[in-house]
Design a protein around this motif. Structure first.
Motif, short mmCIF file in Angstrom:
data_model
loop_
_atom_site.label_atom_id
_atom_site.label_comp_id
_atom_site.label_asym_id
_atom_site.label_seq_id
_atom_site.Cartn_x
_atom_site.Cartn_y
_atom_site.Cartn_z
N THR A 430 11.09 9.83 1.60
CA THR A 430 12.26 9.02 1.24
C THR A 430 13.54 9.86 1.27
N GLY A 431 14.58 9.27 1.82
CA GLY A 431 15.87 9.96 1.89
C GLY A 431 16.08 10.76 3.15
N LYS A 432 15.13 10.70 4.08
CA LYS A 432 15.23 11.49 5.32
C LYS A 432 15.61 10.65 6.52
N GLY A 433 16.00 9.40 6.28
CA GLY A 433 16.44 8.55 7.39
C GLY A 433 15.33 7.87 8.15
N TRP A 434 14.12 7.84 7.59
CA TRP A 434 12.99 7.16 8.22
C TRP A 434 12.92 5.71 7.76
N TRP A 435 12.32 4.87 8.62
CA TRP A 435 11.94 3.53 8.20
C TRP A 435 10.71 3.69 7.29
N ILE A 436 10.76 3.09 6.10
CA ILE A 436 9.67 3.26 5.13
C ILE A 436 9.26 1.90 4.57
N GLY A 437 7.97 1.59 4.66
CA GLY A 437 7.44 0.36 4.09
C GLY A 437 6.39 0.64 3.03
N ARG A 438 6.28 -0.27 2.04
CA ARG A 438 5.28 -0.14 0.97
C ARG A 438 4.56 -1.46 0.79
N PRO A 439 3.24 -1.45 0.69
CA PRO A 439 2.49 -2.70 0.52
C PRO A 439 2.53 -3.18 -0.93
N ILE A 440 2.44 -4.49 -1.10
CA ILE A 440 2.39 -5.06 -2.45
C ILE A 440 1.15 -5.90 -2.68
N GLU A 441 0.43 -6.26 -1.61
CA GLU A 441 -0.71 -7.17 -1.77
C GLU A 441 -1.93 -6.45 -2.31
N LEU A 442 -2.74 -7.18 -3.06
CA LEU A 442 -4.05 -6.68 -3.45
C LEU A 442 -4.91 -6.65 -2.19
N PRO A 443 -5.45 -5.49 -1.81
CA PRO A 443 -6.17 -5.41 -0.54
C PRO A 443 -7.25 -6.49 -0.40
N SER A 444 -7.25 -7.12 0.77
CA SER A 444 -8.26 -8.12 1.16
C SER A 444 -8.19 -9.41 0.36
N SER A 445 -7.16 -9.60 -0.46
CA SER A 445 -7.09 -10.82 -1.29
C SER A 445 -6.80 -12.04 -0.43
N ARG A 446 -7.50 -13.10 -0.72
CA ARG A 446 -7.28 -14.39 -0.07
C ARG A 446 -7.86 -15.45 -0.99
N PRO A 447 -7.03 -16.21 -1.71
CA PRO A 447 -5.58 -16.30 -1.55
C PRO A 447 -4.88 -15.01 -1.96
N LEU A 448 -3.66 -14.87 -1.44
CA LEU A 448 -2.87 -13.67 -1.66
C LEU A 448 -2.66 -13.39 -3.14
N ARG A 449 -2.91 -12.16 -3.53
CA ARG A 449 -2.59 -11.68 -4.88
C ARG A 449 -1.81 -10.37 -4.76
N LEU A 450 -0.93 -10.09 -5.71
CA LEU A 450 -0.17 -8.85 -5.70
C LEU A 450 -0.91 -7.78 -6.47
N GLU A 451 -0.92 -6.57 -5.94
CA GLU A 451 -1.73 -5.50 -6.51
C GLU A 451 -1.32 -5.15 -7.94
#
Length: 637
Positions: A430-451
């Motif tokens: 972070t802070g180095k000018g890169w594109w950075i993404g972070r996941p929020i979903e509970l892995p493999s959840s269906r229906p979608l749940r947030l971790e």
């Protein structure tokens, strides 16, 4: 008068500071617990506000040689403001302002400006050629309150006067900055003072345009009767007078002052729900300057000004609340059908997408936000789960090494990393000018749940540059209840991102146990737009060239400001990516890839099992990442 090429539209001379805005609305400043940091200061706001309106503006001021000064410089540069004359002061700190929003009439604020950097501006900080290079010079009244800054202002006015540079003054009366109140009373907007009136009237003859509220003209004109004050100003200045009248809009007086305040050119205001009046005057000035510099009529100048002011009073902050040119033009084109611009979904979306901080293209993103897969991998080889965070730091090292070697580190590299195991890796990049993404979903959840549950409580701790990535397993054939539940969750995620200002990457994958038809992706994307979800990014599996065209058409029709599409990997063999990338080569909306296990899978398994060293892991991952980058670069060949 000298003739000089006008390479700048506007120079703003005056205050530039950091605003710390209370995030809790409705409480006393004493009880505030957190603040949002914005660019502020009247002149800084105007430089910013005009730049986002398409004006070529320049900032003439000083900032400290510290984090806050660098923040102000970067914020101004980001929107195109010229900072060649934003001096770094080695001896003084950047000014700060702490502000609160108690109610519609109460806005406590404290100026921290004791010997601050912008009050050290001097005539030696600029030359005549610089002032002459601008069509207009905008001054704020605060800099007339101190002998040193007053000398700098008068010098700039003299240069402007003999070089055909128009001179404008925003009276910007702050009694505390003239030493008329206690240091902690920044909220008081008017105190009668003969000394201030005399000080202002000595210089008003220099200006072509004077702008102020009724109270500001009271101090300039030495009377608390607005008409009398305006007539007194006219005795010492031939400038066009623009009097701001709050909800009534404004009145412009070019010649003699009439006996009726409505006797000038009157342009009426816009009705909005007031959240925060701080910064509204700077927004008004920004809109006015857009029209004035472009030679438009006073009526049109004031339409811009009133609309800018109205939009800002309905929002939190000053500079970041300023409307962009696209946003303002959209509003003015349909103003009659938008009684409440602050509630208009289209305007709010335009403000979100036209104020983005960084432009991205040709993104080569290394995705190692995996959690469940790495836990399974570690357990399979008997490795302690504590090894996974160490692994992710090594993956960041591999990513950085490869990006430098391939020449993509500046604006074309990115990572997807998680909080569960990858927080240290996130902190590193972070802070180095890169594109950075972070996941929020509970892995493999269906229906979608947030971790980690409620997203709003999470995002307050996220850096603004990090993108919210949300993966949903979705299918057009899902039953109605499942579909409705997932739709509602995704709407909440999108709306939360809109409130916090974070970008959203929405990843859609067809469940493995349901029919696989690439035509479904365009259908699903169209559905999400129909229910009001407009993610900044889409992340999708590789599809055929025809399917990419259909998907692209849906996105362009629904949200022309969408950032674009990233291609996901799904642990595909490396050799499949040559065709996957080539299929997208003629679709401009496909901006890059975000691939994970194809890059890190095998070497990570070997490292967790103790079969290879840290250096061998980095080398192996780097080679795989490099090959994908080159496949992406060569996709059109």
């Amino acid at each position: 008068m000298k003739t000089t090429e006008k390479t700048l539209d506007l120079i703003c001379l005056g205050r530039v500071a950091v605003d710390l805005y209370a995030q809790q609305i409705g409480c006393r400043l004493e009880d505030v617990t957190s603040f949002a940091k914005y660019l502020g200061g009247s002149s800084g706001n105007v430089a910013y506000g005009t730049a986002v309106q398409g004006v070529k503006s320049s900032m003439l001021a000083r900032v400290g040689d510290e984090h806050m000064g660098r923040f102000l410089r970067e914020e101004l540069q980001r929107v195109g403001v010229d900072t060649s004359h934003l001096i770094t002061d080695k001896e003084r700190l950047t000014g700060l302002v702490i502000l609160g929003i108690k109610d519609q009439d109460t806005f406590p604020l404290i100026f921290y400006r004791e010997n601050c950097a912008d009050m050290a501006i001097s005539a030696e900080d600029f030359d005549e050629a610089y002032i002459a290079s601008a069509k207009a010079l905008a001054i704020t009244g605060t800099h007339l309150s101190h002998p040193k800054t007053r000398h700098a202002v008068l010098t700039a006015l003299e240069y402007a006067g003999r070089n055909g540079t128009k001179r404008l003054l925003d009276i910007d009366y702050r009694p505390v900055l003239w030493g008329l109140t206690s240091l902690g009373d920044g909220e008081t907007r008017f105190i009668d003072s003969e000394a201030v009136t005399k000080s202002l009237q000595e210089v008003l003859h220099h200006f072509d345009v004077l702008v102020g509220t009724e109270e500001e003209f009271h101090i300039a004109g030495g009377s608390t009767d607005t008409l009398t004050a305006l007539k007194n100003v006219r005795k010492v200045s031939n400038a066009t007078l623009v009097c701001k009248r709050g909800a009534l809009g404004c009145s412009v007086f070019e010649g003699d002052i009439p006996d009726d305040l409505d006797g000038g050119i009157n342009v009426y205001g816009v009705r909005v729900e007031v959240l925060n009046v701080l910064g509204a005057g700077d927004a008004f000035m920004s809109g006015l300057l857009r029209g004035y510099i472009n030679g438009e009529s006073w009526e049109q100048c004031c339409r811009y000004a009133n609309a800018c002011g109205a939009l800002v009073v309905s929002r939190h902050g000053c500079a970041p609340a300023m409307p962009t040119k696209a946003e303002l033009d959209d509003y003015l084109a349909r103003a009659e059908s938008v009684p409440r611009p602050d509630l208009d979904l289209q305007l709010n979306h335009l403000h979100r997408v036209t104020t983005r901080k960084t432009q991205w293209d040709d993104l080569c993103i290394f995705a190692f936000d995996h959690r469940k897969q790495l836990v399974d991998m570690a357990q399979k080889c008997g490795a302690n789960l504590d090894r996974i965070p160490v692994l992710k730091k090594l993956l960041v090292q591999a990513a950085e090494q490869t990006a430098q070697q391939e020449g993509i580190a500046n604006g074309h590299a990115g990572v997807l990393a998680d909080t569960t195991f990858g927080q240290a890796a996130l902190n590193e990049i972070t802070g180095k000018g890169w594109w950075i993404g972070r996941p929020i979903e509970l892995p493999s959840s269906r229906p979608l749940r947030l971790e980690y549950g409620d997203l709003g409580s999470q995002l307050i701790n996220w850096p603004a540059e990090q993108v919210v990535k949300c993966l949903a397993f979705y299918h057009p054939a899902d039953n109605a209840d499942l579909r409705a539940e997932q739709d509602e969750m995704l709407k909440q995620v999108y709306q939360t991102c809109c409130r916090t200002g974070h970008e959203l990457l929405l990843e859609i994958i067809l469940p493995a146990d349901m029919e696989q038809n690439e035509a479904y992706y365009a259908e699903m994307i169209k559905h999400f737009y129909a229910i009001g979800i407009k993610p900044d990014w889409w992340k999708l599996p590789g599809v055929s060239a025809q399917a990419w065209q259909e998907i692209s058409h849906v996105i362009e029709q629904s949200d022309p400001y969408c950032r674009g599409i990233l291609i996901l990997g799904l642990d595909a063999p490396e050799e499949t990516f040559e065709q996957v990338f080539k299929a997208s080569a003629n679709v401009p909306l496909v901006k890059g890839f975000a691939v994970g296990r194809t890059i890190f899978g095998q070497p990570s398994s070997q490292w967790l099992a103790g079969e290879i060293s840290d250096e061998q892991l980095i080398q192996s991952v780097s080679e795989r990442y490099r090959r994908l980058i080159r496949l992406w670069k060569n996709r059109k060949n």
